[in-house]
Enzyme design. Structure first.
Site, short mmCIF file in Angstrom:
data_model
loop_
_atom_site.label_atom_id
_atom_site.label_comp_id
_atom_site.label_asym_id
_atom_site.label_seq_id
_atom_site.Cartn_x
_atom_site.Cartn_y
_atom_site.Cartn_z
N SER A 1 -7.39 -15.84 -0.61
CA SER A 1 -7.44 -15.26 -1.95
C SER A 1 -7.40 -16.34 -3.02
CB SER A 1 -6.28 -14.29 -2.17
OG SER A 1 -6.45 -13.12 -1.42
N ASP B 1 3.93 9.22 -14.28
CA ASP B 1 3.92 10.55 -14.89
C ASP B 1 3.03 11.54 -14.14
OD1 ASP B 1 1.43 9.56 -15.54
OD2 ASP B 1 1.59 9.94 -17.69
N GLU C 1 -13.28 -2.52 -4.82
CA GLU C 1 -14.00 -2.55 -3.56
C GLU C 1 -14.75 -1.23 -3.35
OE1 GLU C 1 -14.04 -5.31 -1.78
OE2 GLU C 1 -12.48 -6.35 -2.93
#
Length: 321
Positions: free
Chosen positions: A11, A216, A276
């Site tokens: 990464s 929420d 993705e």
């Protein structure tokens, strides 16, 4: 207690391998027996390890990598009845989710130290048919740039790579006819893009969803109804200028618990989940409220946390300390 670090060695700028030892030390300081798993090129490597660790009884999983790696880990645990807590070490290109949770994005060791504070939030998780996502879902021609930016270019240029590719693609934007059903209504017509946000960080920008609240149970749905280049650039300018796009008549902006997207006229509509490819529409999106406890820098997030969740979170954290 046990913690499992699941890290992607490739990464970003491949910074994780040199930081694994330091992160494990931090986890030990936090009271965990810590171990690490290095993801491989095998499909679903991070997802499968997250599922294995959760079923083995690990109390904490630490996902280290870009948003794609974090998404895999979320998919590995979200469908389980008993889910471990989750911590995030950002090491990707845009690191949207870490940005939203105010987790340090420049130093993996500093990011790991968020665990020492023992402050976490019960975060909503999105479900798209049978696949989970934690930050955004999108579809339409404007989302195609996320598929077209080469990995090598992302590693070298970072978020700038998306801007470069986005500028190149703008003239190619075309509308897709789709039917969008949500809590407050229904839209049946052309759109160049829809996206569904669960945090206020989208593509490295925090102005696109200025009023997003964590935990929420609500998605923020934005539908861009125009494919006119001049109008799209105007909407982008409004978004960057204090989130003023939300009242524009060229978009739909709504908070909703459930969304159904159906393409029309035999059009193909690819769905993007956390950057993705996540399959094709039709798709039903469901918000799983407060589904996973995720470590966050809550002191800097009070404007994004509903009051009842903040009070309960502080109560639990104080009891643990």
């Amino acid at each position: 207690m046990r913690a499992r670090l699941i890290y992607n060695p490739t990464s970003g700028h491949e910074i994780m391998p040199n930081n694994v030892g330091g992160i494990l030390d931090i986890l030990e300081q936090a009271g965990y027996e810590a171990s690490a798993f290095r993801t491989t090129a095998d499909q679903n490597s991070a997802k499968n390890e997250a599922t294995r660790a959760a079923k083995a009884g690990f109390e904490l999983i630490v996902a280290a990598g870009g948003d794609g790696t974090i998404n895999e880990v979320v998919n590995g645990i979200a469908g389980l009845d008993k889910r471990p807590q989750l911590a995030i070490i950002p090491a990707g290109t845009t690191n949207d989710y870490a940005r939203a949770l105010k987790i340090p994005r420049e130093d993996p060791i500093e990011a790991a130290k968020v665990v020492l504070n023992k402050t976490y939030l019960p975060m909503d998780i999105g479900k798209a048919n049978d696949t989970y996502f934690m930050n955004i879902a999108a579809g339409g021609s404007m989302t195609e740039l996320t598929y077209e930016v080469p990995s090598a270019l992302k590693s070298v240029l970072g978020y700038l790579a998306y801007l470069v590719k986005g500028a190149e693609m703008l003239p190619r934007i075309k509308p897709t006819k789709m039917k969008i059903e949500y809590d407050d209504g229904e839209y049946d017509g052309e759109a160049s893009m829809f996206f569904i946000a669960m945090t206020n960080s989208v593509g490295g920008m925090e102005q696109i969803v200025p009023d997003q609240q964590f935990s929420d149970g609500l998605f923020t749905l934005i539908v861009i109804k125009t494919s006119n280049l001049k109008e799209i650039l105007h909407l982008i300018a409004l978004a960057l200028n204090g989130g003023r796009h939300v009242d524009n008549d060229k978009i739909i902006y709504s908070n909703t618990r459930k969304i159904k997207i159906t393409p029309e006229d035999n059009e193909k509509l690819m769905i993007n989940l956390d950057g993705e490819y996540g399959g094709d529409a039709p798709v039903v999106f469901t918000n799983l409220q407060q589904h996973i406890d995720i470590y966050a820098n809550t002191d800097e997030l009070k404007n994004s946390i509903s009051k009842d969740v903040l009070i309960e979170n502080e109560k639990v954290n104080n009891e643990e300390k």
